[in-house]
Motif scaffolding. Sequence first.
Motif, mmCIF file in Angstrom:
data_model
loop_
_atom_site.group_PDB
_atom_site.id
_atom_site.type_symbol
_atom_site.label_atom_id
_atom_site.label_comp_id
_atom_site.label_asym_id
_atom_site.label_seq_id
_atom_site.Cartn_x
_atom_site.Cartn_y
_atom_site.Cartn_z
ATOM 1 N N GLY A 16 0.784 -1.233 0.000
ATOM 2 C CA GLY A 16 0.000 0.000 0.000
ATOM 3 C C GLY A 16 0.810 1.274 0.000
ATOM 4 O O GLY A 16 0.267 2.338 0.309
ATOM 5 N N LEU A 17 2.102 1.206 -0.357
ATOM 6 C CA LEU A 17 2.965 2.382 -0.286
ATOM 7 C C LEU A 17 3.244 2.921 -1.688
ATOM 8 O O LEU A 17 3.822 2.236 -2.533
ATOM 9 N N TYR A 18 2.817 4.175 -1.917
ATOM 10 C CA TYR A 18 2.997 4.862 -3.191
ATOM 11 C C TYR A 18 4.060 5.955 -3.034
ATOM 12 O O TYR A 18 4.222 6.526 -1.962
ATOM 13 N N LEU A 19 4.747 6.277 -4.128
ATOM 14 C CA LEU A 19 5.645 7.427 -4.152
ATOM 15 C C LEU A 19 4.937 8.540 -4.908
ATOM 16 O O LEU A 19 4.714 8.455 -6.114
ATOM 17 N N GLN A 20 4.546 9.603 -4.188
ATOM 18 C CA GLN A 20 3.784 10.692 -4.758
ATOM 19 C C GLN A 20 4.684 11.891 -5.067
ATOM 20 O O GLN A 20 5.912 11.773 -5.080
ATOM 21 N N LEU A 44 0.835 6.318 2.125
ATOM 22 C CA LEU A 44 0.426 4.991 2.574
ATOM 23 C C LEU A 44 -1.092 4.905 2.553
ATOM 24 O O LEU A 44 -1.773 5.702 3.191
ATOM 25 N N ARG A 45 -1.610 3.935 1.825
ATOM 26 C CA ARG A 45 -3.061 3.712 1.766
ATOM 27 C C ARG A 45 -3.401 2.517 2.648
ATOM 28 O O ARG A 45 -2.982 1.391 2.374
ATOM 29 N N ILE A 56 -8.189 4.823 3.946
ATOM 30 C CA ILE A 56 -7.644 6.092 4.403
ATOM 31 C C ILE A 56 -6.216 6.214 3.883
ATOM 32 O O ILE A 56 -5.472 5.227 3.848
ATOM 33 N N GLN A 57 -5.852 7.415 3.435
ATOM 34 C CA GLN A 57 -4.522 7.679 2.924
ATOM 35 C C GLN A 57 -3.789 8.663 3.832
ATOM 36 O O GLN A 57 -4.379 9.641 4.296
ATOM 37 N N PHE A 58 -2.503 8.388 4.050
ATOM 38 C CA PHE A 58 -1.612 9.319 4.732
ATOM 39 C C PHE A 58 -0.593 9.802 3.702
ATOM 40 O O PHE A 58 0.141 8.995 3.122
ATOM 41 N N ASN A 59 -0.546 11.110 3.482
ATOM 42 C CA ASN A 59 0.150 11.660 2.322
ATOM 43 C C ASN A 59 1.586 12.111 2.563
ATOM 44 O O ASN A 59 2.268 12.501 1.619
ATOM 45 N N TRP A 60 2.076 12.082 3.814
ATOM 46 C CA TRP A 60 3.402 12.631 4.111
ATOM 47 C C TRP A 60 4.238 11.620 4.891
ATOM 48 O O TRP A 60 4.853 11.948 5.900
ATOM 49 N N MET A 100 -5.202 -4.270 11.641
ATOM 50 C CA MET A 100 -5.348 -3.530 10.387
ATOM 51 C C MET A 100 -4.111 -3.754 9.528
ATOM 52 O O MET A 100 -3.081 -4.257 9.995
ATOM 53 N N HIS A 101 -4.207 -3.344 8.264
ATOM 54 C CA HIS A 101 -3.105 -3.556 7.332
ATOM 55 C C HIS A 101 -3.280 -2.647 6.124
ATOM 56 O O HIS A 101 -4.223 -1.853 6.047
ATOM 57 N N ALA A 102 -2.346 -2.783 5.166
ATOM 58 C CA ALA A 102 -2.436 -2.019 3.917
ATOM 59 C C ALA A 102 -2.404 -2.947 2.711
ATOM 60 O O ALA A 102 -2.088 -2.521 1.602
ATOM 61 N N LEU A 103 -2.753 -4.216 2.925
ATOM 62 C CA LEU A 103 -2.740 -5.188 1.842
ATOM 63 C C LEU A 103 -3.861 -4.912 0.846
ATOM 64 O O LEU A 103 -4.941 -4.468 1.215
#
Length: 564
Positions: free
Chosen positions: A56-60, A66-67, A103-107, A125-128
Amino acid sequence: MSHAPHSSLPVGHYAYDEVDRTFLKQRVAQFRDQVERRISGALTEEEFKPLRLMNGLYLQLHAYMLRVAIPYGVLNSGQMRTLAQIAQRYDRDYGHFTTRQNIQFNWIKLEDTPDILALLADADMHALQTSGNCIRNVTADQFAGAAADEVLDPRIHAEILRQWSTLHPEFTFLPRKFKIAISGSPQDRVAARFHDIGLMARKDENGRAVFEVYVGGGLGRTPIVGVKLRDDLPEEDLIAYLEAILRVYNEFGRRDNIYKARIKILVQALGVQEFRNRVNAEFVAMDRARYKLDEKIVAAIQARFGVPDFDPAGQAAEKLIQQRKADRAFDFWVRTNTHAHKQPGYVSVTISCKPAGGIPGDVTSAQMNLLADLADQLSFGELRITHLQNVVLGHVRQDKLYALWQTLDQNGLGTANVGFISDIVACPGLDYCALANARSIPIAQKLSERFASPELQREIGPLRLNISGCINACGHHHAGHIGILGVDKRGEEAFQITLGGAADQDTVSIGQIIGAAMSEDETVDAIARIIDTYLARRTAGEQFIDTCRRLGTAPFKDAAYAPA
């Protein structure tokens, strides 16, 4: 506010067992090693990318995002407090609820990610499955288990689908991402026909619960309304039939072109009947007994959700009537932000995350903690996130509503706009996303301020306004009665307007572009003129979408592009 009684299990939230928890801890340890190798340089970004996306980890644009998965939108108060802790400790004190009930955390900092995932695992919980070409987080009706019109509780089947799809060896690397939504009633509260698979429960002629199955819907650069594959799928065959659909897609879906890889393209290329024939052939050839959803299995999953221990309603309804008569603003909030409950004396409450001038879906850590407290006090410790970026308390006794509303109003969460023009759905846009062409947030803020008046919103009536920062349509602009799409116009941010979309009615439709892109301020003014045209030309009791369909887009286009 007094605490509501609790059942022995966490109400509304699926109770994990040691198998679930051990798996999550192993996954965190695995990813911690991968992050350490990336930081040391042992892994290149190209090598690391598929590993981080599986978590769930993106590079923005500015940082990692992290989603976090909120399966079928349901979480308990402790989990909400964990999200608040992450927002406060690792982000900039807020999180963003998405249109997939996540839910997304952007920083986020890369080196903090394993610790965040460990915190999540401790809270079950998880980000799978929030990224990658897999079956994504299954979304569900936000009033599941509570709605008066419910045929079955879709949380049960969404959890079954989650367990079936997690690390499924055939469906971990599909041609493209895959999205499933399930509504527990014939009323579509999940935009079922804009999903790869959409499920809607209904009763057949014998009173048995069955599913209508829609396939091949989606938005993005090729918006398509899903087609009905069958309307009588028995509950016991749910997993078998969905597996048959996924097998056909996995075998025949295109992998040579990312823009033609979604199942909607395959359904259109084969034709509905041929696609149905291939699914049926796969379905018939399967060992159906192996996939059968036995009643005992369904009952066991259902038991892990717990059952609210409702107080007797007493005079709750009568007290609410008196309070509504005494306070007009409260009465309006009740009319817009509550939903009928199957339990006498109770309602479900939608808490708007769209205050005037606010950022749609953004909630601070303080607000998250408040929501957790209110869930404990008034709704058996559970909450739901909606695909429209709001929060629901599923089980609130009617005589507790007035105190709830007052508390929410004091903390920026009491806006009475659910389903109205300022209840805007928007993606994060160019403020964060590397794919976006334009910023979604500033225009959403300007529009919510422009139409903030409760009296004006009541006059306009129900209206869905959605904003996307690019053609990927994360803000579902095609599904809005009014949609706004951010585009790049000769190096400048600009916006196209679409009209006539609808996702939650018997007649589902895709919004149509009405003309050339405009600047941000021009777009806000154009929307205002479109609304003025609607108010001038509607018939008695006619909602915006109905006026738009009756008149067509021409008069609205003329108004939008009228000289200043």
